[in-house]
Design a protein around this motif. Sequence first.
Motif, short mmCIF file in Angstrom:
data_model
loop_
_atom_site.label_atom_id
_atom_site.label_comp_id
_atom_site.label_asym_id
_atom_site.label_seq_id
_atom_site.Cartn_x
_atom_site.Cartn_y
_atom_site.Cartn_z
N SER A 121 -82.46 23.45 -21.83
CA SER A 121 -83.04 22.58 -22.85
C SER A 121 -83.97 23.36 -23.77
CB SER A 121 -83.79 21.41 -22.20
OG SER A 121 -84.93 21.87 -21.50
N LYS A 122 -84.69 24.36 -23.22
CA LYS A 122 -85.55 25.19 -24.07
C LYS A 122 -84.71 25.97 -25.06
CE LYS A 122 -89.48 25.92 -21.00
NZ LYS A 122 -90.21 26.91 -20.20
N ILE A 123 -83.62 26.58 -24.57
CA ILE A 123 -82.77 27.38 -25.44
C ILE A 123 -82.08 26.50 -26.48
CG2 ILE A 123 -80.67 28.77 -25.51
CD1 ILE A 123 -81.56 29.95 -22.81
N MET A 124 -81.50 25.40 -26.02
CA MET A 124 -80.80 24.52 -26.95
C MET A 124 -81.79 23.88 -27.92
SD MET A 124 -77.73 25.02 -26.26
CE MET A 124 -76.86 23.76 -27.14
N ARG A 151 -80.54 23.90 -4.08
CA ARG A 151 -79.59 23.69 -5.17
C ARG A 151 -80.19 22.76 -6.23
NH1 ARG A 151 -74.96 21.73 -2.58
NH2 ARG A 151 -74.26 23.86 -2.31
N THR A 152 -80.86 21.71 -5.80
CA THR A 152 -81.50 20.79 -6.74
C THR A 152 -82.58 21.50 -7.55
OG1 THR A 152 -81.09 18.96 -5.21
CG2 THR A 152 -82.72 18.59 -6.92
N GLN A 153 -83.38 22.31 -6.88
CA GLN A 153 -84.45 23.05 -7.54
C GLN A 153 -83.87 24.00 -8.59
OE1 GLN A 153 -86.68 25.54 -4.92
NE2 GLN A 153 -87.91 26.45 -6.54
N ARG A 154 -82.85 24.77 -8.21
CA ARG A 154 -82.24 25.71 -9.15
C ARG A 154 -81.57 24.99 -10.32
NH1 ARG A 154 -83.83 30.70 -9.33
NH2 ARG A 154 -81.76 31.36 -9.97
N ASP A 155 -80.97 23.84 -10.03
CA ASP A 155 -80.33 23.05 -11.08
C ASP A 155 -81.38 22.56 -12.08
OD1 ASP A 155 -78.03 21.85 -12.26
OD2 ASP A 155 -78.69 19.90 -11.44
N GLN A 156 -82.53 22.12 -11.58
CA GLN A 156 -83.60 21.68 -12.46
C GLN A 156 -84.11 22.83 -13.32
OE1 GLN A 156 -86.47 19.95 -9.82
NE2 GLN A 156 -85.51 17.94 -9.82
N GLU A 157 -84.28 24.00 -12.71
CA GLU A 157 -84.72 25.17 -13.47
C GLU A 157 -83.71 25.54 -14.54
OE1 GLU A 157 -85.38 28.27 -10.62
OE2 GLU A 157 -87.10 27.25 -9.70
N ASN A 170 -83.95 23.70 -33.44
CA ASN A 170 -85.06 23.90 -34.36
C ASN A 170 -84.70 24.93 -35.42
OD1 ASN A 170 -86.63 22.07 -32.99
ND2 ASN A 170 -87.75 23.61 -31.83
N VAL A 171 -84.04 25.99 -35.02
CA VAL A 171 -83.64 27.03 -35.97
C VAL A 171 -82.63 26.46 -36.96
CG1 VAL A 171 -82.37 29.21 -36.20
CG2 VAL A 171 -84.13 28.97 -34.45
#
Length: 118
Positions: free
Chosen positions: A60-63, A48-54, A68-69
């Motif tokens: 964060s990449k999308i946001m 669960r921790t691993q999936r949450d981090q992913e 940036n846009v």
Amino acid sequence: MTSQSQGIHQLLQAEKRAKDKLEEAKKRKGKRLKQAKEEAMAEVDQYRTQRDQEFRLKQSKIMGSQSNVSYEIEEQTQGKIQELNGSYNKCMEDVIKQLLMMVCDINPEIHMNYRTTN
């Protein structure tokens, strides 16, 4: 009779030892089940921790790309506003002069469709 009583006594002792072994096996089984459950819970928590981090990384990449846009759009908008303001300031006096000339310089003429009745 003593041999018979010794045989019964041996059977009772064997039964008691079997019962003790059975109890010990049940305890070991319960302990092992409890340990397996704890290990499974730890594994689930780790997953669960691993999936949450992913998820947070992707989010964060999308946001980040969205911000940036929006930043680029804001820059383009400000540039366009400055360009339009410059164009307005540059042409404002010429346009006002042309309007005043058109309004103030009147040449009275008779319209060509006007008929004289005499």
